[in-house]
Design a protein around this motif. Structure first.
Motif, PDB file in Angstrom:
ATOM      1  N   MET A  65       0.840  -1.190   0.000  1.00  0.00           N
ATOM      2  CA  MET A  65       0.000   0.000   0.000  1.00  0.00           C
ATOM      3  C   MET A  65       0.882   1.249   0.000  1.00  0.00           C
ATOM      4  SD  MET A  65      -2.863  -1.214   2.796  1.00  0.00           S
ATOM      5  CE  MET A  65      -3.833   0.272   2.581  1.00  0.00           C
ATOM      6  N   GLY A  66       0.441   2.279  -0.716  1.00  0.00           N
ATOM      7  CA  GLY A  66       1.194   3.530  -0.773  1.00  0.00           C
ATOM      8  C   GLY A  66       0.593   4.477  -1.777  1.00  0.00           C
ATOM      9  N   ASN A  67       1.293   5.580  -1.994  1.00  0.00           N
ATOM     10  CA  ASN A  67       0.810   6.615  -2.916  1.00  0.00           C
ATOM     11  C   ASN A  67       1.636   6.719  -4.199  1.00  0.00           C
ATOM     12  OD1 ASN A  67      -1.340   7.657  -1.213  1.00  0.00           O
ATOM     13  ND2 ASN A  67       0.289   8.439   0.118  1.00  0.00           N
ATOM     14  N   ASP A  68       2.821   6.118  -4.201  1.00  0.00           N
ATOM     15  CA  ASP A  68       3.705   6.175  -5.372  1.00  0.00           C
ATOM     16  C   ASP A  68       3.607   4.844  -6.111  1.00  0.00           C
ATOM     17  OD1 ASP A  68       5.650   6.435  -7.253  1.00  0.00           O
ATOM     18  OD2 ASP A  68       7.235   7.037  -5.868  1.00  0.00           O
ATOM     19  N   LEU A  69       2.862   4.830  -7.206  1.00  0.00           N
ATOM     20  CA  LEU A  69       2.584   3.583  -7.911  1.00  0.00           C
ATOM     21  C   LEU A  69       3.851   2.923  -8.469  1.00  0.00           C
ATOM     22  CD1 LEU A  69       0.178   1.804  -8.498  1.00  0.00           C
ATOM     23  CD2 LEU A  69      -0.139   3.012 -10.661  1.00  0.00           C
ATOM     24  N   PRO A  70       4.742   3.656  -9.154  1.00  0.00           N
ATOM     25  CA  PRO A  70       5.970   3.011  -9.655  1.00  0.00           C
ATOM     26  C   PRO A  70       6.797   2.394  -8.530  1.00  0.00           C
ATOM     27  CG  PRO A  70       5.660   5.130 -10.725  1.00  0.00           C
ATOM     28  CD  PRO A  70       4.659   5.056  -9.612  1.00  0.00           C
ATOM     29  N   SER A  71       6.877   3.083  -7.373  1.00  0.00           N
ATOM     30  CA  SER A  71       7.631   2.547  -6.253  1.00  0.00           C
ATOM     31  C   SER A  71       6.991   1.264  -5.725  1.00  0.00           C
ATOM     32  CB  SER A  71       7.699   3.589  -5.133  1.00  0.00           C
ATOM     33  OG  SER A  71       8.337   3.059  -3.996  1.00  0.00           O
ATOM     34  N   LEU A  72       5.662   1.218  -5.703  1.00  0.00           N
ATOM     35  CA  LEU A  72       4.972   0.023  -5.238  1.00  0.00           C
ATOM     36  C   LEU A  72       5.224  -1.165  -6.155  1.00  0.00           C
ATOM     37  CD1 LEU A  72       1.519   1.517  -4.127  1.00  0.00           C
ATOM     38  CD2 LEU A  72       3.368   0.700  -2.659  1.00  0.00           C
ATOM     39  N   TYR A  73       5.203  -0.895  -7.462  1.00  0.00           N
ATOM     40  CA  TYR A  73       5.494  -1.966  -8.423  1.00  0.00           C
ATOM     41  C   TYR A  73       6.902  -2.496  -8.219  1.00  0.00           C
ATOM     42  CZ  TYR A  73       1.370  -1.997 -11.432  1.00  0.00           C
ATOM     43  OH  TYR A  73       0.103  -2.171 -11.928  1.00  0.00           O
ATOM     44  N   ASN A  99      -8.935   6.455  -4.693  1.00  0.00           N
ATOM     45  CA  ASN A  99      -9.471   7.732  -5.180  1.00  0.00           C
ATOM     46  C   ASN A  99     -10.529   7.550  -6.260  1.00  0.00           C
ATOM     47  OD1 ASN A  99      -7.952   9.227  -3.446  1.00  0.00           O
ATOM     48  ND2 ASN A  99      -6.539  10.047  -4.984  1.00  0.00           N
ATOM     49  N   ALA A 100     -10.541   6.370  -6.854  1.00  0.00           N
ATOM     50  CA  ALA A 100     -11.515   6.108  -7.920  1.00  0.00           C
ATOM     51  C   ALA A 100     -12.893   5.783  -7.365  1.00  0.00           C
ATOM     52  CB  ALA A 100     -11.027   4.964  -8.800  1.00  0.00           C
ATOM     53  N   GLU A 101     -12.981   5.586  -6.058  1.00  0.00           N
ATOM     54  CA  GLU A 101     -14.254   5.255  -5.435  1.00  0.00           C
ATOM     55  C   GLU A 101     -14.898   6.519  -4.876  1.00  0.00           C
ATOM     56  OE1 GLU A 101     -15.529   2.406  -5.707  1.00  0.00           O
ATOM     57  OE2 GLU A 101     -13.764   1.366  -6.506  1.00  0.00           O
ATOM     58  N   MET A 102     -16.134   6.753  -5.216  1.00  0.00           N
ATOM     59  CA  MET A 102     -16.834   7.975  -4.845  1.00  0.00           C
ATOM     60  C   MET A 102     -17.021   8.088  -3.329  1.00  0.00           C
ATOM     61  SD  MET A 102     -17.370   9.593  -7.655  1.00  0.00           S
ATOM     62  CE  MET A 102     -18.570  10.799  -7.100  1.00  0.00           C
ATOM     63  N   TYR A 103     -17.177   6.932  -2.658  1.00  0.00           N
ATOM     64  CA  TYR A 103     -17.487   6.977  -1.239  1.00  0.00           C
ATOM     65  C   TYR A 103     -16.241   7.120  -0.362  1.00  0.00           C
ATOM     66  CZ  TYR A 103     -16.234   2.040  -1.639  1.00  0.00           C
ATOM     67  OH  TYR A 103     -15.591   0.871  -1.901  1.00  0.00           O
ATOM     68  N   GLU A 104     -15.031   7.052  -0.953  1.00  0.00           N
ATOM     69  CA  GLU A 104     -13.822   7.174  -0.155  1.00  0.00           C
ATOM     70  C   GLU A 104     -13.620   8.620   0.294  1.00  0.00           C
ATOM     71  OE1 GLU A 104     -12.030   4.951   1.012  1.00  0.00           O
ATOM     72  OE2 GLU A 104     -12.353   3.143  -0.189  1.00  0.00           O
ATOM     73  N   GLN A 105     -13.027   8.776   1.457  1.00  0.00           N
ATOM     74  CA  GLN A 105     -12.752  10.106   1.993  1.00  0.00           C
ATOM     75  C   GLN A 105     -11.550  10.719   1.282  1.00  0.00           C
ATOM     76  OE1 GLN A 105     -14.764  11.531   4.255  1.00  0.00           O
ATOM     77  NE2 GLN A 105     -16.028   9.676   4.213  1.00  0.00           N
ATOM     78  N   ASN A 106     -11.454  12.033   1.350  1.00  0.00           N
ATOM     79  CA  ASN A 106     -10.343  12.725   0.690  1.00  0.00           C
ATOM     80  C   ASN A 106      -9.024  12.594   1.456  1.00  0.00           C
ATOM     81  OD1 ASN A 106     -11.964  13.642  -1.415  1.00  0.00           O
ATOM     82  ND2 ASN A 106     -12.644  15.439  -0.236  1.00  0.00           N
ATOM     83  N   ASN A 107      -9.120  12.317   2.763  1.00  0.00           N
ATOM     84  CA  ASN A 107      -7.906  12.249   3.567  1.00  0.00           C
ATOM     85  C   ASN A 107      -7.341  10.824   3.605  1.00  0.00           C
ATOM     86  OD1 ASN A 107     -10.020  11.259   4.985  1.00  0.00           O
ATOM     87  ND2 ASN A 107      -9.404  12.116   6.983  1.00  0.00           N
ATOM     88  N   ILE A 108      -7.140  10.221   2.424  1.00  0.00           N
ATOM     89  CA  ILE A 108      -6.633   8.865   2.315  1.00  0.00           C
ATOM     90  C   ILE A 108      -5.113   8.874   2.502  1.00  0.00           C
ATOM     91  CG2 ILE A 108      -6.349   6.896   0.770  1.00  0.00           C
ATOM     92  CD1 ILE A 108      -8.938   7.717  -0.589  1.00  0.00           C
ATOM     93  N   ARG A 109      -4.641   8.042   3.405  1.00  0.00           N
ATOM     94  CA  ARG A 109      -3.196   7.969   3.637  1.00  0.00           C
ATOM     95  C   ARG A 109      -2.491   7.192   2.539  1.00  0.00           C
ATOM     96  NH1 ARG A 109      -2.497   6.790  10.161  1.00  0.00           N
ATOM     97  NH2 ARG A 109      -3.534   8.719  10.884  1.00  0.00           N
ATOM     98  N   SER A 110      -3.092   6.086   2.116  1.00  0.00           N
ATOM     99  CA  SER A 110      -2.499   5.262   1.055  1.00  0.00           C
ATOM    100  C   SER A 110      -3.511   5.131  -0.070  1.00  0.00           C
ATOM    101  CB  SER A 110      -2.120   3.875   1.593  1.00  0.00           C
ATOM    102  OG  SER A 110      -1.154   3.986   2.610  1.00  0.00           O
TER     103      SER A 110
END
Length: 233
Positions: free
Chosen positions: A61-69, A104-115
């Motif tokens: 889990m994380g915010n940097d997709l290339p790093s996660l891959y 972020n693609a889910e409408m019901y998710e909150q904006n303050n997502i950590r990962s």
């Protein structure tokens, strides 16, 4: 004239006698037809599984997709080295494409997502080296020192199969039939009768189940045959 009557009487008497024998034979056959016994014969065996499928699940889990891959690929390579050290070959290993879940693609998710991203990778081991794979499963904790934690996901369970059913079917059917015959003979003896020919016979389906919840690598195979015998004096 009297001779004609006498001849007719003799013919009629003979006919009645023959008819009587035929009726008696028919009654005897009818009685014999009803004298039957239907029995079941069971054959059961316990055998070790001949193939195992082990899905190895990783999540990052994380915010940097290339790093996660990059992290997933590095851990997959470490897992493959671990598997090969235990005797598993490349042909027995399948690395499935990772799946990405973007919160972020889910409408019901909150904006303050950590990962934002959740990546799942599955490496599937399919092998007939059941004991070797079981040994690796028991040793998977060794991967923790490399920072690799394999998840216990209910959707990805270890699966054990037995593939040699066709090899043991004839012997098991023969054993089930023999057990059925022994039961029928005991019944006939108790009824002061003898066992006759088979009237009908049917073979049930073979079932393969785990021996118990703690031994999925040991399979219990069973089959039931149903046979109807004639009974005779």
């Amino acid at each position: 004239m009297k001779k004609g009557y006498i001849a007719e009487a003799i013919i009629l008497a003979i006919g009645i006698i023959v008819l009587g024998f035929n009726i008696k034979g028919g009654i005897d056959n009818f009685v014999d037809k009803d004298r039957q016994v239907t029995v079941k014969g069971l054959a059961e065996r316990e055998v070790p599984a001949s193939r195992v499928t082990w899905p190895i699940v990783l999540k990052e889990m994380g915010n940097d997709l290339p790093s996660l891959y990059s992290q997933i690929n590095s851990k997959n390579e470490a897992i493959i080295r671990f598997l090969k050290s235990g005797g598993i070959t490349t042909d027995e290993i399948v690395v499935n494409p990772p799946s990405v879940y973007d919160k972020n693609a889910e409408m019901y998710e909150q904006n303050n997502i950590r990962s934002r991203y959740n990546i799942t990778s599955v490496i599937t081991v399919t092998s007939d080296k059941v004991d070797a794979v079981r040994n690796l499963i028991a040793r998977q904790g060794e991967l923790l020192k490399d920072g690799i934690a394999i998840l216990n996901d209910y959707s990805y369970q270890v699966k054990y199969e037995y593939l040699g059913l066709n090899d043991i079917k004839p012997q098991m059917v023969q054993e089930a039939n023999l057990n059925a015959k022994n039961t029928a003979e005991q019944f006939a003896k108790a009824c002061d009768s003898n066992l006759g020919k088979i009237v009908t016979a049917s073979q049930g389906q073979f079932s393969i189940e785990d021996r118990d919840d703690n031994s999925p690598n040991i399979k219990r195979i069973r089959v039931v045959t149903t046979i109807t015998y004639k009974l005779k004096d």
